[in-house]
Design a protein around this motif. Structure first.
Motif, short mmCIF file in Angstrom:
data_model
loop_
_atom_site.label_atom_id
_atom_site.label_comp_id
_atom_site.label_asym_id
_atom_site.label_seq_id
_atom_site.Cartn_x
_atom_site.Cartn_y
_atom_site.Cartn_z
N VAL A 346 8.87 -18.89 -11.22
CA VAL A 346 8.67 -17.46 -11.41
C VAL A 346 7.56 -17.01 -10.47
O VAL A 346 6.42 -17.48 -10.57
N ASP A 347 7.89 -16.12 -9.53
CA ASP A 347 6.90 -15.54 -8.62
C ASP A 347 6.49 -14.16 -9.12
O ASP A 347 7.31 -13.43 -9.69
N ASN A 348 5.23 -13.80 -8.90
CA ASN A 348 4.70 -12.50 -9.33
C ASN A 348 5.02 -12.27 -10.80
O ASN A 348 5.70 -11.31 -11.18
N LEU A 349 4.52 -13.17 -11.63
CA LEU A 349 4.84 -13.18 -13.07
C LEU A 349 4.62 -11.84 -13.73
O LEU A 349 5.43 -11.40 -14.57
N PHE A 350 3.55 -11.14 -13.40
CA PHE A 350 3.21 -9.88 -14.08
C PHE A 350 3.73 -8.66 -13.33
O PHE A 350 3.31 -7.53 -13.60
N ASP A 351 4.64 -8.87 -12.39
CA ASP A 351 5.31 -7.80 -11.66
C ASP A 351 4.30 -6.84 -11.02
O ASP A 351 4.40 -5.61 -11.13
N LYS A 352 3.32 -7.43 -10.33
CA LYS A 352 2.26 -6.65 -9.70
C LYS A 352 2.83 -5.82 -8.55
O LYS A 352 3.62 -6.32 -7.74
N ARG A 353 2.43 -4.56 -8.46
CA ARG A 353 2.79 -3.70 -7.33
C ARG A 353 1.69 -3.78 -6.28
O ARG A 353 0.52 -3.55 -6.59
N TYR A 354 2.07 -4.10 -5.05
CA TYR A 354 1.06 -4.30 -4.01
C TYR A 354 1.69 -4.07 -2.65
O TYR A 354 2.91 -4.04 -2.49
N LEU A 355 0.84 -3.90 -1.65
CA LEU A 355 1.28 -3.78 -0.26
C LEU A 355 1.20 -5.16 0.38
O LEU A 355 0.12 -5.75 0.46
N GLY A 356 2.34 -5.66 0.85
CA GLY A 356 2.41 -7.01 1.35
C GLY A 356 2.06 -7.16 2.81
O GLY A 356 1.83 -8.27 3.29
N GLY A 357 2.00 -6.05 3.57
CA GLY A 357 1.69 -6.16 4.99
C GLY A 357 1.88 -4.83 5.68
O GLY A 357 2.33 -3.84 5.08
N VAL A 358 1.54 -4.80 6.97
CA VAL A 358 1.64 -3.58 7.75
C VAL A 358 2.71 -3.77 8.82
O VAL A 358 2.83 -4.86 9.41
N GLY A 359 3.53 -2.74 9.05
CA GLY A 359 4.57 -2.80 10.06
C GLY A 359 3.96 -2.69 11.45
O GLY A 359 3.55 -1.61 11.87
N MET A 360 3.87 -3.82 12.16
CA MET A 360 3.15 -3.83 13.43
C MET A 360 3.81 -2.93 14.47
O MET A 360 3.14 -2.43 15.37
N GLU A 361 5.13 -2.72 14.36
CA GLU A 361 5.78 -1.85 15.34
C GLU A 361 5.37 -0.39 15.15
O GLU A 361 5.66 0.45 15.99
N LEU A 362 4.71 -0.06 14.04
CA LEU A 362 4.30 1.31 13.78
C LEU A 362 2.80 1.50 13.94
O LEU A 362 2.26 2.53 13.55
N THR A 363 2.11 0.54 14.52
CA THR A 363 0.66 0.62 14.56
C THR A 363 0.14 1.72 15.47
O THR A 363 -1.01 2.12 15.35
N THR A 364 0.95 2.21 16.40
CA THR A 364 0.50 3.31 17.27
C THR A 364 0.99 4.66 16.77
O THR A 364 0.74 5.67 17.41
N SER A 365 1.68 4.69 15.64
CA SER A 365 2.19 5.96 15.13
C SER A 365 1.24 6.51 14.07
O SER A 365 0.42 5.79 13.50
N ASN A 366 1.34 7.79 13.81
CA ASN A 366 0.50 8.44 12.81
C ASN A 366 1.02 8.08 11.42
O ASN A 366 2.16 8.38 11.09
N PRO A 367 0.20 7.46 10.57
CA PRO A 367 0.69 7.08 9.23
C PRO A 367 1.00 8.27 8.35
O PRO A 367 1.63 8.11 7.30
N LEU A 368 0.59 9.46 8.75
CA LEU A 368 0.95 10.65 7.98
C LEU A 368 2.40 11.03 8.19
O LEU A 368 2.97 11.79 7.39
N THR A 369 3.03 10.56 9.26
CA THR A 369 4.38 11.00 9.59
C THR A 369 5.39 9.87 9.58
O THR A 369 6.56 10.11 9.83
N SER A 370 4.98 8.65 9.33
CA SER A 370 5.93 7.54 9.39
C SER A 370 5.57 6.47 8.36
O SER A 370 4.42 6.34 7.95
N GLY A 371 6.61 5.72 7.92
CA GLY A 371 6.35 4.60 7.04
C GLY A 371 5.48 3.58 7.75
O GLY A 371 5.56 3.41 8.96
N ARG A 372 4.64 2.87 7.00
CA ARG A 372 3.70 1.98 7.65
C ARG A 372 3.61 0.61 7.00
O ARG A 372 3.42 -0.39 7.66
N TYR A 373 3.76 0.53 5.69
CA TYR A 373 3.48 -0.70 4.97
C TYR A 373 4.75 -1.32 4.39
O TYR A 373 5.71 -0.63 4.06
N PHE A 374 4.71 -2.65 4.26
CA PHE A 374 5.76 -3.37 3.57
C PHE A 374 5.38 -3.48 2.10
O PHE A 374 4.28 -3.95 1.77
N LEU A 375 6.28 -3.08 1.23
CA LEU A 375 6.04 -3.23 -0.20
C LEU A 375 6.16 -4.70 -0.59
O LEU A 375 7.03 -5.41 -0.12
#
Length: 389
Positions: A346-375
């Motif tokens: 059983v992984d993530n037993l308590f069903d924690k919501r978290y950000l697992g990483g950042v989309g490196m292909e979007l690092t030069t884009s404005n985070p206000l206008t584009s998706g940025r993080y991996f859930l």
């Protein structure tokens, strides 16, 4: 590919290894655009309605590496030295008739990459070690693909790094402890520069350019410990990592000293294992990941009227995940059940919501206008049964 190598003991306390590796690859990348049959309903399309081909890329790559190593044993085995070197060469060619005429190519080599490692056994239980190496990474495809505004063979150098570490290990009667300090100097970072990011990909004027600019300095320490008995095992690990950009990269919004995207400063892992019988293994673990930078720096407000001119650097919050596992191996003495094993995890037993990483292909884009993080992944249950009959 090919991987030849030979080794030989050439003298007392010396073992020499010499070898190499080569690989030849061909691959294609095609991007076709079709008209959607009913855009308001779904993404279904008609294969006969091909209206644009923006990529028809064909790659040929040849990679070769050679290495030599001398492993020396001194003072009746109390000292071990590894001295060696590697050399790498990378050649690539690429064409895409729908994007440009002719063929683009590049060739880079690493030069001699020295490697050195040493170990000294203070006693049967305690030893110290240290190592250093220079490393090399071949230039990625992106610097000379269809929208790149630079010829990679003229001015782009491969990325390199200098890695150093030193540490201490102790072990006795099922107990062990280790501490390691490291320093990584990542150089010649290939960074994105101004091109024409607002261009039309169908007109093929959305250019991007690259240069070697800056690097990353990472320094840290890692501690680990283990305690084991007939029916239990305990393991713990902690790492402290200070990763920072070494130089300014204006177009990407990076300033020297900024934290590296997605690199948590603190992380830890603990696991406890209980083995009540020879058939059962039960385990629980927890993994902690500290906060990590999600944007390079301040973000200019281009959306919210009346809001601040800039938003501060974003950070991905720290999180802890808990896992459980159980393994059962029947001890029935039946030949047809030998090596049988039932596992439940059983992984993530308590069903924690978290950000697992950042989309490196979007690092030069404005985070206000584009998706940025991996859930992060939700709670997951895995079961497996295996055996040999």
């Amino acid at each position: 590919g090919a991987l030849p190598g030979v080794s030989s003991t050439i003298a007392d306390g010396h073992r020499l290894r010499v070898g190499g590796w080569s690989e030849h690859t061909r691959r294609n990348k095609i991007r076709n655009w079709f008209g959607a049959s009913e855009p308001a309903v779904g993404s279904a399309y008609d294969e006969s309605d091909l209206y644009s081909i923006t990529q028809d890329r064909h790659y040929t790559q040849n990679t070769a590496m050679a290495y030599v190593q001398d492993k020396m044993t001194l003072l009746d085995g109390r000292i071990e030295l590894d001295v060696g070197a590697t050399y790498q060469r990378f050649r690539a060619s690429y064409n895409s008739a729908v994007e440009f005429a002719g063929e683009r190519s590049l060739e880079v080599s690493s030069g001699v990459l020295p490697k050195l490692a040493a170990l000294y056994r203070i006693s049967d239980e305690l030893e110290v070690f240290a190592s250093g190496s220079k490393n090399f990474s071949a230039i990625p495809d992106s610097v000379f693909e269809g929208t790149a505004a630079i010829d990679a063979s003229k001015g782009i150098e491969p990325e390199t790094s200098l890695n150093k570490d030193i540490g201490l290990r102790w072990q006795r009667d099922g107990a062990g402890f280790a501490i390691t300090a490291y320093d990584i100097d990542f150089r010649d970072r290939i960074s994105t520069q101004n091109g024409n990011p607002n261009g039309d990909i169908f007109e093929r004027d959305a250019t991007t350019s690259f240069i070697n600019q800056g690097g990353i300095n990472s320094r840290g320490v890692e501690l680990s410990g283990r305690l084991a008995g007939p029916r239990y095992e305990l393991y713990a690990n902690y790492a402290h990592n200070r990763a920072k950009y070494a130089d300014d990269t204006p177009f990407e919004g990076i300033r020297a000293g900024d934290p590296v995207l997605g690199a948590a400063r603190n992380s830890a892992f603990v696991e406890a294992v209980f083995k009540p019988t020879a058939s059962w293994r039960l385990a629980a673990n927890a993994k902690y990941t500290g906060e990590a930078a999600g944007t390079y720096g301040e973000v200019r407000n281009t959306l919210n009227n009346g809001g601040p001119a800039f938003y501060p650097r974003e950070y991905m919050p720290a999180y802890t995940l808990v896992g459980l596992s159980a393994r059962y191996r029947p001890q029935l003495g039946l030949a047809w059940l030998r090596d049988a094993e039932l596992s439940v995890n059983v992984d993530n037993l308590f069903d924690k919501r978290y950000l697992g990483g950042v989309g490196m292909e979007l690092t030069t884009s404005n985070p206000l206008t584009s998706g940025r993080y991996f859930l992060g992944s939700p709670r997951a249950l895995f079961m497996s049964l295996r055996g040999r009959f």
